[in-house]
Scaffold this active site. Structure first.
Site, PDB file in Angstrom:
ATOM      1  N   VAL A 123      -3.160  -7.580  -1.819  1.00 19.79           N
ATOM      2  CA  VAL A 123      -2.883  -8.274  -0.560  1.00 19.79           C
ATOM      3  C   VAL A 123      -3.968  -9.273  -0.175  1.00 19.79           C
ATOM      4  O   VAL A 123      -3.782 -10.063   0.754  1.00 19.79           O
ATOM      5  CB  VAL A 123      -2.641  -7.280   0.609  1.00 19.79           C
ATOM      6  CG1 VAL A 123      -1.437  -6.410   0.338  1.00 19.79           C
ATOM      7  CG2 VAL A 123      -3.880  -6.448   0.895  1.00 19.79           C
ATOM      8  N   SER A 155       0.669   5.600  -2.261  1.00 14.86           N
ATOM      9  CA  SER A 155       0.211   6.917  -1.820  1.00 14.86           C
ATOM     10  C   SER A 155       0.092   6.929  -0.304  1.00 14.86           C
ATOM     11  O   SER A 155       0.308   5.917   0.362  1.00 14.86           O
ATOM     12  CB  SER A 155      -1.150   7.253  -2.457  1.00 14.86           C
ATOM     13  OG  SER A 155      -2.141   6.324  -2.041  1.00 14.86           O
ATOM     14  N   GLY A 156      -0.258   8.097   0.225  1.00 16.07           N
ATOM     15  CA  GLY A 156      -0.563   8.230   1.646  1.00 16.07           C
ATOM     16  C   GLY A 156       0.565   7.858   2.581  1.00 16.07           C
ATOM     17  O   GLY A 156       1.736   8.171   2.346  1.00 16.07           O
ATOM     18  N   ILE A 157       0.219   7.179   3.663  1.00 17.23           N
ATOM     19  CA  ILE A 157       1.186   6.804   4.691  1.00 17.23           C
ATOM     20  C   ILE A 157       2.278   5.909   4.119  1.00 17.23           C
ATOM     21  O   ILE A 157       3.455   6.057   4.439  1.00 17.23           O
ATOM     22  CB  ILE A 157       0.468   6.098   5.861  1.00 17.23           C
ATOM     23  CG1 ILE A 157      -0.380   7.099   6.648  1.00 17.23           C
ATOM     24  CG2 ILE A 157       1.465   5.407   6.779  1.00 17.23           C
ATOM     25  CD1 ILE A 157      -1.282   6.474   7.685  1.00 17.23           C
ATOM     26  N   ASN A 175       1.119  -2.409   5.361  1.00 17.22           N
ATOM     27  CA  ASN A 175       0.408  -1.150   5.518  1.00 17.22           C
ATOM     28  C   ASN A 175      -0.905  -1.098   4.745  1.00 17.22           C
ATOM     29  O   ASN A 175      -1.796  -0.315   5.079  1.00 17.22           O
ATOM     30  CB  ASN A 175       1.336  -0.010   5.057  1.00 17.22           C
ATOM     31  CG  ASN A 175       0.600   1.299   4.856  1.00 17.22           C
ATOM     32  OD1 ASN A 175       0.175   1.931   5.812  1.00 17.22           O
ATOM     33  ND2 ASN A 175       0.442   1.708   3.593  1.00 17.22           N
ATOM     34  N   LYS A 195      -9.105  -3.388  12.739  1.00 18.65           N
ATOM     35  CA  LYS A 195      -7.923  -2.763  13.339  1.00 18.65           C
ATOM     36  C   LYS A 195      -7.662  -3.265  14.750  1.00 18.65           C
ATOM     37  O   LYS A 195      -6.510  -3.365  15.184  1.00 18.65           O
ATOM     38  CB  LYS A 195      -8.069  -1.235  13.306  1.00 18.65           C
ATOM     39  CG  LYS A 195      -8.052  -0.662  11.890  1.00 18.65           C
ATOM     40  CD  LYS A 195      -6.797  -1.084  11.129  1.00 18.65           C
ATOM     41  CE  LYS A 195      -6.718  -0.491   9.736  1.00 18.65           C
ATOM     42  NZ  LYS A 195      -5.486  -0.857   9.018  1.00 18.65           N
ATOM     43  N   TYR A 217     -14.566  -1.780  10.047  1.00 18.49           N
ATOM     44  CA  TYR A 217     -13.214  -1.224  10.031  1.00 18.49           C
ATOM     45  C   TYR A 217     -12.590  -1.302  11.415  1.00 18.49           C
ATOM     46  O   TYR A 217     -11.434  -1.707  11.578  1.00 18.49           O
ATOM     47  CB  TYR A 217     -13.241   0.215   9.532  1.00 18.49           C
ATOM     48  CG  TYR A 217     -11.869   0.801   9.331  1.00 18.49           C
ATOM     49  CD1 TYR A 217     -11.114   0.483   8.207  1.00 18.49           C
ATOM     50  CD2 TYR A 217     -11.312   1.677  10.262  1.00 18.49           C
ATOM     51  CE1 TYR A 217      -9.847   1.006   8.013  1.00 18.49           C
ATOM     52  CE2 TYR A 217     -10.040   2.207  10.082  1.00 18.49           C
ATOM     53  CZ  TYR A 217      -9.330   1.875   8.954  1.00 18.49           C
ATOM     54  OH  TYR A 217      -8.065   2.391   8.775  1.00 18.49           O
ATOM     55  N   ASP A 243       1.726  -2.546  -4.399  1.00 22.94           N
ATOM     56  CA  ASP A 243       0.423  -1.880  -4.370  1.00 22.94           C
ATOM     57  C   ASP A 243      -0.454  -2.425  -5.485  1.00 22.94           C
ATOM     58  O   ASP A 243       0.054  -2.839  -6.540  1.00 22.94           O
ATOM     59  CB  ASP A 243       0.599  -0.364  -4.525  1.00 22.94           C
ATOM     60  CG  ASP A 243      -0.576   0.415  -3.951  1.00 22.94           C
ATOM     61  OD1 ASP A 243      -0.376   1.106  -2.928  1.00 22.94           O
ATOM     62  OD2 ASP A 243      -1.693   0.330  -4.508  1.00 22.94           O
ATOM     63  N   GLY A 245       0.813  -1.215   0.000  1.00 24.75           N
ATOM     64  CA  GLY A 245       0.000   0.000   0.000  1.00 24.75           C
ATOM     65  C   GLY A 245       0.840   1.255   0.000  1.00 24.75           C
ATOM     66  O   GLY A 245       0.484   2.255   0.630  1.00 24.75           O
TER      67      GLY A 245
END
Length: 298
Positions: free
Chosen positions: A90, A45-47, A116, A187, A183, A66, A42
């Site tokens: 993934v 982009s982003g984190i 990630n 987590k 979600y 990705d 992942g």
């Protein structure tokens, strides 16, 4: 606490000596991942992208995995010669296995696995209306995908007796009510997986940790926010996200999570394992009673 005996000061005329520990600390601050190889899912982009950039600037070679093939290749090109892209879904164990094998074939080692990749869930807020097909899809990516990443990283790290495995959890996995059930459950599971695997992998010298970020206006979050607030412009969605924080004068940004991942992946955290590093400005640490001021009570 340990005490250090003080010695009588003796003046000796000689050049100052820089201790090995100081040299080590200085070196680790300038190239904390020198010679290391990382695989980040992942990371287009982003984190994930922010972390890939941070790792590379600290001496690592990074494989970006990705599902977004075009964006992933653009990101790898942007980050330079120490970044390589491989397409990876993934939710497919074979893709993760291939990504690990690709990393080994290209760099002959894997030192850091950062699982990630994840997805948001667009489901009704009530458990009564939960779509279990959506639940299964989100768990397949956010939980099973993380476990698969750990599994295949472990198979190449265990023989070497070293390695660092990271995951992205969330503050929504620490407290109920911060996200839709699906979600949040995914987590909570990631944080539990980290502790479970740390118990096994510690005897192989492999550290397992996760980071739990506060909401950050990345494309991932803004896409979800746009569903909650249809028709609201992006800048306003960014403001709403940032205003949810409690630490005045600053906002949570991707680079904050990248810095946390860098610490956990580096030798600076050589004795940290089974840990969930929360980056939330104190949001999950307290609640206030919101009593009225004394002069407002009659």
């Amino acid at each position: 606490m340990f005490r250090v005996a003080l010695r009588k000061k003796v003046t000796i005329s000689r050049a100052p000596v820089v201790s090995p520990s100081f040299k080590m600390g200085f070196s680790s601050q300038t190239a904390r991942l020198e010679g290391k190889v990382a695989l980040i899912t992942g990371a287009a982009s982003g984190i994930g992208k922010a972390t890939a950039s941070k790792f590379i600037s600290n001496g690592a070679k990074v494989v970006i995995a990705d599902i977004q093939q075009q964006l992933g290749q653009v990101t790898a090109n942007e980050l330079g010669p120490n970044a390589t892209f491989i397409a990876c879904d993934v939710s497919k164990e074979s893709d993760i296995s291939n990504a690990v094998d690709f990393t080994i074939s290209k760099h002959s080692q894997l030192d850091i696995m950062y699982a990630n990749a994840g997805v948001a869930c667009n489901t009704p807020p009530s458990i009564v209306d939960l779509d279990l097909a959506v639940f299964d899809r989100v768990m397949n990516i956010n939980v099973r995908g993380v476990v698969a990443g750990m599994k295949h990283a472990s198979r190449v790290m265990i023989p070497r007796k070293t390695g660092s495995i990271l995951c992205t959890a969330s503050v929504t996995g620490l407290m109920g009510g911060l996200a839709q059930h699906t979600y949040s459950v995914s987590k909570f599971a990631v944080i539990g997986i980290v502790k479970s695997l740390a118990a096994e992998l510690s005897k192989h010298g492999i550290r397992v940790n996760c980071v739990s970020p506060f909401a950050i206006p990345t494309p991932f979050v803004l896409e979800e926010m746009s569903r909650i607030f249809p028709g609201v412009d992006i800048q306003r969605l960014i403001e709403i996200t940032q205003n949810a924080g409690v630490l005045e004068g600053t906002n949570c940004e991707p680079n904050d999570i990248a810095n946390a991942a860098l610490y956990l992946a580096s030798d600076d955290a050589k004795y940290v394992s089974g840990h969930n590093l929360v980056i939330d400005g104190g949001f999950t640490s307290f609640k206030t009673l919101e009593f009225p001021a004394p002069d407002q009570v009659h």
